[in-house]
Structures are given as C-alpha cells and as structure tokens.
Enzyme design. Structure first.
Site, PDB file in Angstrom:
ATOM      1  N   ASP A  24      -5.627 -13.731   9.044  1.00  0.00           N
ATOM      2  CA  ASP A  24      -4.453 -13.629   8.160  1.00  0.00           C
ATOM      3  C   ASP A  24      -3.306 -14.537   8.609  1.00  0.00           C
ATOM      4  OD1 ASP A  24      -5.532 -11.844   6.322  1.00  0.00           O
ATOM      5  OD2 ASP A  24      -4.985 -10.101   7.499  1.00  0.00           O
ATOM      6  N   GLU A  61     -10.471  -6.781  -4.722  1.00  0.00           N
ATOM      7  CA  GLU A  61     -10.319  -7.861  -3.742  1.00  0.00           C
ATOM      8  C   GLU A  61     -11.593  -7.965  -2.906  1.00  0.00           C
ATOM      9  OE1 GLU A  61      -7.569  -8.681   0.161  1.00  0.00           O
ATOM     10  OE2 GLU A  61      -6.566  -7.980  -1.659  1.00  0.00           O
ATOM     11  N   HIS A 108       0.873  -1.174   0.000  1.00  0.00           N
ATOM     12  CA  HIS A 108       0.000   0.000   0.000  1.00  0.00           C
ATOM     13  C   HIS A 108       0.913   1.228   0.000  1.00  0.00           C
ATOM     14  CE1 HIS A 108      -2.385  -3.076   2.147  1.00  0.00           C
ATOM     15  NE2 HIS A 108      -3.460  -2.480   1.657  1.00  0.00           N
ATOM     16  N   ASP A 114      -4.382 -13.774  -2.811  1.00  0.00           N
ATOM     17  CA  ASP A 114      -3.760 -13.511  -1.517  1.00  0.00           C
ATOM     18  C   ASP A 114      -3.807 -14.821  -0.746  1.00  0.00           C
ATOM     19  OD1 ASP A 114      -3.131 -10.903  -2.002  1.00  0.00           O
ATOM     20  OD2 ASP A 114      -4.363 -10.056  -0.410  1.00  0.00           O
ATOM     21  N   ASP A 162       2.391   2.076   3.326  1.00  0.00           N
ATOM     22  CA  ASP A 162       3.311   1.064   3.865  1.00  0.00           C
ATOM     23  C   ASP A 162       4.753   1.478   3.620  1.00  0.00           C
ATOM     24  OD1 ASP A 162       1.073  -0.517   4.363  1.00  0.00           O
ATOM     25  OD2 ASP A 162       1.350  -1.748   2.574  1.00  0.00           O
ATOM     26  N   ASP A 164      -0.499 -12.630   2.073  1.00  0.00           N
ATOM     27  CA  ASP A 164      -1.149 -11.621   2.914  1.00  0.00           C
ATOM     28  C   ASP A 164      -1.349 -12.270   4.283  1.00  0.00           C
ATOM     29  OD1 ASP A 164      -2.594  -9.615   4.046  1.00  0.00           O
ATOM     30  OD2 ASP A 164      -4.226  -9.632   2.596  1.00  0.00           O
TER      31      ASP A 164
END
Length: 425
Positions: A309, A232, A101, A296, A104, A339
C-alpha cells in the site's frame, strides 16, 4: 479547537517549477483537460484507515506514530477528535472525497447494540463535518475481517451466526453510507477464502457468498440507495486464497449468481500486483467486461509478496490507466481513492501531506499525458487498423452468428485461403 496541522493553511498549486514540497506541481483542480476540470476527472479521495487509524505497528514492531486520538481514553470522544483531524486534513489537502470502514470512524463496542449506537452518533458527526467542509463520501464499507469472530470469514464462515453478525454490519454501514450521500458502497472480502482445502467445502462457501451478495443487492434497493455497489478483488492476504481473486474471476462469480448488472469493481493497483497482473491489465479487463467502477490508487512491490500500500509514483504506469479510463468515458460514481499509507519511519505528521501530494501530482500528470494520447489518436488508429478485417463481410457474418464452424471450413476451402501474418508493431 486548535488545528492539528497548525503549520499549514492549504496545499495550493504552484506549478512544475515550484520547490515547495507542500504545494502541487501538476494538480491544478481548475485546469481544463479535454474540456473538463481536472478535479472532476480525478475525483480524489483520502482513506480514513491508513491515514488516521494505522498506528505504525507491523508484524515486528509496535505502533510508532503516537497520534493523540490513539491514546487511552473515552472511545467516542477519541473518535470525534479523529474526525476533527480527518476533515482538517481533507480540507487542507484539497480532496473532494473520503472513504471509510465502519470501525474506522466509530468504536466497535462490546456488543451489537453498542456498535449500532456508537455508529449512529458518529454518522451525525460526519454529516456535520461534510456540511461544514464540502467534502463528500466516495464510499463506505464494513470491516468484516479484523475481529477474531471473522477468523474463518464473514459470508463464507461455517457458522451462520457469524454470517448474521456480518449482515448486521453491512446493513448498518450501507444505511450510514446512504444517509451521508455516499456515491458507492464497497464489499471487500478480506477473509472470504481459505487457509487449507483440507477443512474447506468450496461449493458450500461459494453458495454462502453468492447468497450474501444477493441480499446486499436486495437491501440496496429496499432502502433506495442510488449509489454503485463495488467488489474489490484481491487474490490472497490475509487468507491463502480469496474467492474474489481478480477482475475476471469476480465476473464469473457475478454471472453465476445473476449479479453482473448489479455490482461493479473497485480495482486496486497493489492487488493487481499480487494477482500477477499489471494495474493496466485489471483496469482494462474491468472496462472490457462492463464492470469498471472505481479505483484504489496505490502501488505494490513486485519483489514483495504482500500488500505494501505505497503511494503511486509511476507516471508511465498511471498514464496508461488514465488512458483506459478516459476512453471508457471517465468516472461516474467512482474516483481515485488513495488506499496508501506512509512508511513506519515517517513519524512526522506532515509526512501524510507529502505522500498524498506526490500521489496527486503523479495522477494529475498521468491524466494530462493520457489526454494527449486521446487527442493524438495514433494508438486508437493503429488498433482499429489491426482489427479492420472484422469489419469486412466475412468478419461481420462470423460475429453476427451467420456462419457456423462448418460454413467457415467450407468458405476457407472454396476461397483457397492462405492468410499471411501482419506485424503487430
């Protein structure tokens, strides 16, 4: 600069009998599977956010990881240090790609001007890192959900000024992705949904979201970005209900706004779980609808109602997923992005390697099993036999629109049809 992971050279393949936890047992990048290198089939990526941005905080506790780049200091200098460590990790792990992102990799700053200037500097840093390491960008995206301004969404926000700020982030992040040679651009609407219908105009928000996506497509073509746009799906969290609930829901949305030929799907395993589906179901549905793009790779917990996750560890589940992907021709611009994050108790920096190595071995073994299923052909043969009646004259006339409902009723009576159920085995 001294290496952060200074006790490790590179993770290497040592075979299934190895007892080395910092070696691959099944992932051999150069091994040929169905005539193609395993590395080219799997197209592994590590994510920036869980791996280098999460500090170990959760709803009930503060950060537990104490990473050097998460300490107080000059924001850009810390971002550059984080990039140093990230690319050291990518190189030592033997992943071909990474994902990020915007915030990030770059400090958000206190204004749009600061955001754009910071990001521009960090894109140059990332470009140099890519050139040096050979690691490529699988996809980039904009974080339009964390900042409090996005409390009521970005594209679906009641305030057009928030909508415009989000547009600025997407323009900047897409152009950065383009400059870095990214193969995809992802759109995840973390807060594109509602908390309660009592203050929500569903039609208005759907129209806003549709127009936003149309503008994203327009900008992609304007700048000459050749990568794939990906949505997504996720059913909820952080909102009560998200508009991109699952693969089938997104397909209906794309059809409504004439975008079904422009945008594909990035399917996440944990999001499938939250939607009440299997990972296999969401992959197969995306493929059947012609929308499959990327994955992902992670897992959720069927007993928990949130996005955990975790790293994938089920060879059985992922063999079926890889079987569907291989049957569909494999990845084109997409890949397997992890992810996934270590648990809050995993405070040793090398735990990042343990989690990813186990996940990569899981997917590699799943790939090999899926390839054997393809070579065996038994499952395909049984499915073809099950639907063989549709290759008959009657079946083809129905599918080609040569018979109406009334024609079929007449045919059934004239031929005194009395079909008998055949076992599904």
């Amino acid at each position: 600069m001294q290496a952060y992971f200074d006790q490790l050279d590179r993770v290497r393949y040592e075979g299934s009998k190895s007892s080395n936890p910092l070696a691959f047992r099944h992932y051999n990048p150069d091994e040929l599977v169905l005539g193609k290198r395993m590395e080219e089939h799997l197209r592994f990526a590590a994510c920036y956010w869980h791996t280098f941005c999460w500090n170990g905080a959760d709803m009930f506790g503060v950060g537990a990881f104490n990473r050097p780049w998460q300490q107080p200091g000059e924001a850009l200098a810390l971002a550059k240090r984080k990039a140093d460590v990230a690319f050291e990790f990518f190189h030592k792990l033997h992943v071909s790609f990474y994902c990020f992102h915007d915030v990030d990799v770059s400090p958000e700053g206190a204004s749009l001007k600061e955001y754009i200037n910071n990001f521009a500097q960090m894109v140059d840093v990332l470009a140099a890192k890519q050139e040096e390491s050979g690691v490529k960008l699988l996809w980039g995206t904009a974080n339009c959900f964390t900042n409090p301004r996005y409390g009521a969404g970005a594209a679906t926000n009641p305030d057009p000024e928030v909508f415009s700020w989000a547009a600025t982030q997407v323009v900047t992040a897409m152009e950065a992705t383009h400059k870095l040679g990214g193969e995809n651009y992802v759109l995840w609407g973390g807060r594109e949904g509602y908390e309660t219908l009592l203050n929500t105009d569903l039609r208005q928000e759907r129209e806003q979201l549709g127009r936003f996506m149309q503008m994203v497509v327009e900008h992609k073509h304007k700048i000459g970005f050749q990568g794939t746009l990906l949505i997504e799906p996720k059913p909820q969290e952080p909102t009560k209900h998200q508009y991109d609930y699952d693969a089938a829901t997104v397909y209906g949305f794309l059809k409504q706004f004439g975008l079904e030929k422009e945008i594909k799907l990035n399917i996440e395993a944990n999001h499938a779980t939250l939607a009440g589906h299997s990972f296999h179901h969401e992959i197969a549905t995306a493929i059947a609808l012609g929308l499959f793009g990327s994955v992902d790779a992670n897992r959720g917990d069927a007993q928990l109602g949130w996005d955990t996750d975790q790293f994938p560890n089920s060879v059985e589940e992922n063999a079926l997923v890889m079987y569907e992907i291989l049957k569909a021709g494999g990845f084109t611009t997409g890949g397997l992005n992890f992810d996934a994050k270590v648990r809050r108790q995993s405070t040793d920096k090398y735990d990042l390697f343990y989690g990813h190595i186990g996940a990569m071995d899981t997917m590699a073994l799943a790939l090999k099993i899926a390839a054997r299923m393809i070579e065996d052909g038994e499952l395909d043969k049984r499915i073809a036999q099950r639907y063989s009646g549709w290759n008959s004259e009657l079946g083809q006339q129905i599918l080609k629109g040569q018979m109406s409902l009334a024609d079929l009723a007449k045919y059934a009576q004239e031929h005194n049809l009395s079909p008998v159920h055949q076992s599904g085995r």
